[in-house]
Design an enzyme around this catalytic site. Structure first.
Site, PDB file in Angstrom:
ATOM      1  N   HIS A   1      -4.159  38.304  -7.995  1.00  0.00           N
ATOM      2  CA  HIS A   1      -2.900  37.589  -7.359  1.00  0.00           C
ATOM      3  C   HIS A   1      -3.396  37.148  -6.010  1.00  0.00           C
ATOM      4  O   HIS A   1      -2.637  36.049  -5.567  1.00  0.00           O
ATOM      5  CB  HIS A   1      -1.846  38.663  -7.405  1.00  0.00           C
ATOM      6  CG  HIS A   1      -1.126  38.761  -8.583  1.00  0.00           C
ATOM      7  ND1 HIS A   1      -1.764  39.508  -9.771  1.00  0.00           N
ATOM      8  CD2 HIS A   1       0.022  38.470  -9.349  1.00  0.00           C
ATOM      9  CE1 HIS A   1      -0.886  39.527 -10.705  1.00  0.00           C
ATOM     10  NE2 HIS A   1       0.251  38.973 -10.530  1.00  0.00           N
TER      11      HIS A   1
ATOM     12  N   GLU B   1      40.677  43.288 -24.068  1.00  0.00           N
ATOM     13  CA  GLU B   1      40.011  41.988 -24.680  1.00  0.00           C
ATOM     14  C   GLU B   1      41.117  40.856 -24.406  1.00  0.00           C
ATOM     15  O   GLU B   1      40.656  39.589 -23.748  1.00  0.00           O
ATOM     16  CB  GLU B   1      39.956  42.293 -26.007  1.00  0.00           C
ATOM     17  CG  GLU B   1      39.305  40.906 -26.828  1.00  0.00           C
ATOM     18  CD  GLU B   1      39.504  41.121 -28.334  1.00  0.00           C
ATOM     19  OE1 GLU B   1      39.030  40.264 -29.098  1.00  0.00           O
ATOM     20  OE2 GLU B   1      40.218  41.946 -28.795  1.00  0.00           O
ATOM     21  N   HIS B   2      42.349  41.159 -24.774  1.00  0.00           N
ATOM     22  CA  HIS B   2      43.406  40.244 -24.264  1.00  0.00           C
ATOM     23  C   HIS B   2      44.242  40.844 -23.304  1.00  0.00           C
ATOM     24  O   HIS B   2      44.687  41.950 -23.660  1.00  0.00           O
ATOM     25  CB  HIS B   2      44.068  39.766 -25.624  1.00  0.00           C
ATOM     26  CG  HIS B   2      43.399  39.432 -26.667  1.00  0.00           C
ATOM     27  ND1 HIS B   2      42.911  40.278 -27.803  1.00  0.00           N
ATOM     28  CD2 HIS B   2      42.886  37.994 -27.015  1.00  0.00           C
ATOM     29  CE1 HIS B   2      42.196  39.490 -28.428  1.00  0.00           C
ATOM     30  NE2 HIS B   2      42.062  38.136 -28.161  1.00  0.00           N
TER      31      HIS B   2
ATOM     32  N   ASP C   1      44.036  32.366 -29.486  1.00  0.00           N
ATOM     33  CA  ASP C   1      43.166  32.600 -30.759  1.00  0.00           C
ATOM     34  C   ASP C   1      42.863  31.329 -31.292  1.00  0.00           C
ATOM     35  O   ASP C   1      41.842  30.944 -32.182  1.00  0.00           O
ATOM     36  CB  ASP C   1      44.057  33.484 -31.759  1.00  0.00           C
ATOM     37  CG  ASP C   1      43.655  34.929 -31.505  1.00  0.00           C
ATOM     38  OD1 ASP C   1      42.804  35.250 -30.665  1.00  0.00           O
ATOM     39  OD2 ASP C   1      44.452  35.982 -31.979  1.00  0.00           O
TER      40      ASP C   1
ATOM     41  N   GLN D   1      48.172  41.842 -32.650  1.00  0.00           N
ATOM     42  CA  GLN D   1      46.648  42.382 -32.804  1.00  0.00           C
ATOM     43  C   GLN D   1      46.568  43.633 -33.713  1.00  0.00           C
ATOM     44  O   GLN D   1      45.635  43.848 -34.303  1.00  0.00           O
ATOM     45  CB  GLN D   1      46.302  42.888 -31.423  1.00  0.00           C
ATOM     46  CG  GLN D   1      46.244  41.884 -30.410  1.00  0.00           C
ATOM     47  CD  GLN D   1      45.288  40.773 -31.005  1.00  0.00           C
ATOM     48  OE1 GLN D   1      44.055  41.025 -31.216  1.00  0.00           O
ATOM     49  NE2 GLN D   1      45.697  39.364 -31.070  1.00  0.00           N
TER      50      GLN D   1
ATOM     51  N   HIS E   1      45.700  43.056 -37.372  1.00  0.00           N
ATOM     52  CA  HIS E   1      44.168  42.846 -37.667  1.00  0.00           C
ATOM     53  C   HIS E   1      43.664  44.140 -38.830  1.00  0.00           C
ATOM     54  O   HIS E   1      43.239  43.774 -39.663  1.00  0.00           O
ATOM     55  CB  HIS E   1      43.170  42.819 -36.523  1.00  0.00           C
ATOM     56  CG  HIS E   1      43.124  41.450 -35.988  1.00  0.00           C
ATOM     57  ND1 HIS E   1      42.575  40.339 -36.576  1.00  0.00           N
ATOM     58  CD2 HIS E   1      43.664  40.969 -34.675  1.00  0.00           C
ATOM     59  CE1 HIS E   1      42.811  39.184 -35.862  1.00  0.00           C
ATOM     60  NE2 HIS E   1      43.505  39.395 -34.675  1.00  0.00           N
TER      61      HIS E   1
END
Length: 438
Positions: free
Chosen positions: A429, A336-337, A370, A268, A271
């Site tokens: 109504h 996230e992971h 991934d 990660q 990235h």
């Protein structure tokens, strides 16, 4: 000078742990004001001038100066040609990954994406009708890197959901088209594809132009301009999420080879500099082993400089009192992971409530998710896994309630509705319900 990566070393027994922990997690999603204004201008321009504006911005930002939009649309023949020209090993890998992604999302559709109804004792029918969106747009990043996996992860669940048209946009700076991305579009069943990117591509999808059709929803990651544009067009169209920097949290008991965990943290960190990699472990000696592995393996990595900046700036190796405490901290982070790198991952999985995706066991590297495991890799970031889910078939469907009240049912429901409507001061109504009463 030797490149080093120094993740923060934290311990939950330290009196300063909470302050250090919060400081390491902090990341601002606020977009630069200048970017926000520029994006607003681009969106308004594309909404007003359509194709002409898209062509101008594509020439300015991507260096792609063409006579008309026809030159920016990729034909199905081009996608097929790209598939045919990539190496056989890539073709095989792409098709295998697509099969697994499709299989997972087909199972997901069966589990949660079907219409249903029932009749109660008086014959009234109640239910839910599930229908796919008519047309969606998928944004695929281009430029510095190419992401064929993003094509699969966005297009395949849309296809499985039954979406009528899938429109792909991908920037191609200087006109450089990535064959693997085009091949992935072919394999995933993309309907139309355009070589445009940035805020102008989001605007074209959201508002429609003379050439690019207006979509119902936009999914897929992008840079700050893309994220800002997606936020601004939400409401005109649906969006999947606003993605922050990538994250991985490894919850380890010390039984996995330290080199494996170090590389998972790298996966990660490579990235970008804002990506976050965190290790939670109750074994201090093992944390030392992981740090040693980081130092040893880092020089081998082509993106070593990015990894080093990410780990030093946002990474952390956290010594916990126990695996139970590690699970508690993981839930606070809502990563996230989340890798559960343990001899018995199923012992800890019930304690884990918040994560985009949970990877169980030493052999389950995040990178498999991934690319080819099957579940979607578009995941909530920045703690939003507390209330958000991975991209899935359900993102490309909508639900309509079904109500068919029988004559007998109207006699019961009409009285209830009328009473409540009078209480709210809504006479029409109440009268509409009462007119059905015998």
């Amino acid at each position: 000078m030797k490149l080093t990566a120094a993740p923060a070393r934290l311990s939950t027994v330290s009196a300063t742990f909470e302050a250090e922990f919060k400081a390491r997690l902090h990341w601002s999603a606020d977009t630069d004001a200048a970017i926000e204004q520029r994006v607003a201008d681009i969106l308004a321009d594309v909404q007003q001038r359509g194709d002409a504006a898209v062509l101008e911005y594509t020439a300015r930002f991507d260096g792609l100066d063409v006579a008309g939009m026809g030159e920016l649309e990729l034909t199905q023949a081009e996608l097929k040609a790209a598939f045919d020209t990539i190496p056989a090993a890539q073709r095989s890998a792409l098709e295998a990954a697509a099969r697994r992604v499709r299989s997972y999302h087909e199972a997901q559709k069966k589990a949660s994406g079907e219409s249903w109804s029932y009749r109660d004792e008086d014959g009234t029918l109640l239910g839910q009708k599930v229908t796919p969106l008519d047309r969606v747009g998928i944004y695929v990043p281009g430029g510095k890197a190419a992401y064929p996996s993003s094509v699969l992860m966005n297009a395949i669940p849309a296809h499985v959901a039954g979406v009528g048209e899938i429109i792909m946009v991908v920037p191609t700076p200087k006109g450089e088209k990535n064959a693997l991305v085009l091949a992935a579009a072919y394999v995933a069943g993309v309907t139309r594809a355009f070589t445009i990117g940035g805020a102008q591509a989001v605007a074209a999808l959201a508002y429609g132009t003379q050439t690019v059709p207006k979509v119902d929803k936009i999914t897929g990651p992008g840079n700050a301009y893309v994220a800002s544009a997606k936020k601004r067009v939400f409401g005109t169209v649906g969006i999947d999420m606003i993605a922050g920097p990538s994250e991985i949290l490894v919850l380890a008991d010390g039984s996995t080879p330290a080199d494996w965990v170090a590389m998972d943290l790298f996966s990660q960190a490579e990235h970008d500099e804002l990506a976050q990699s965190i290790l939670l472990c109750p074994d201090a000696a093992y944390i030392d082993e992981v740090q040693a592995a980081i130092d040893r393996l880092l020089p081998e990595m082509p993106r070593a400089e990015i990894i080093a900046k990410s780990l030093t700036g946002r990474g952390a190796l956290i010594h916990t009192r126990s695996m139970e405490e590690a699970c508690e901290i993981s839930n606070r982070i809502a990563p996230e992971h989340l890798e559960v790198s343990s001899r018995d991952p199923h012992k800890w999985e019930p304690l884990l409530k918040h994560a985009g995706a949970i990877f169980l066991g030493a052999y389950t590297s995040e990178s498999l998710g991934d690319y080819c495991a099957g579940p979607n890799h578009v995941l909530p970031t920045s703690g939003t896994a507390r209330f958000s889910s991975p991209l899935g078939v359900y993102d490309f469907q909508k639900r309509s309630s079904l109500i068919e009240v029988s004559e007998a049912g109207a006699q019961v429901l009409g009285k209830i509705a009328a009473e409540l409507a009078y209480g709210e001061g809504l006479q029409a109504h109440a009268r509409a319900a009462e007119m059905r009463l015998k």
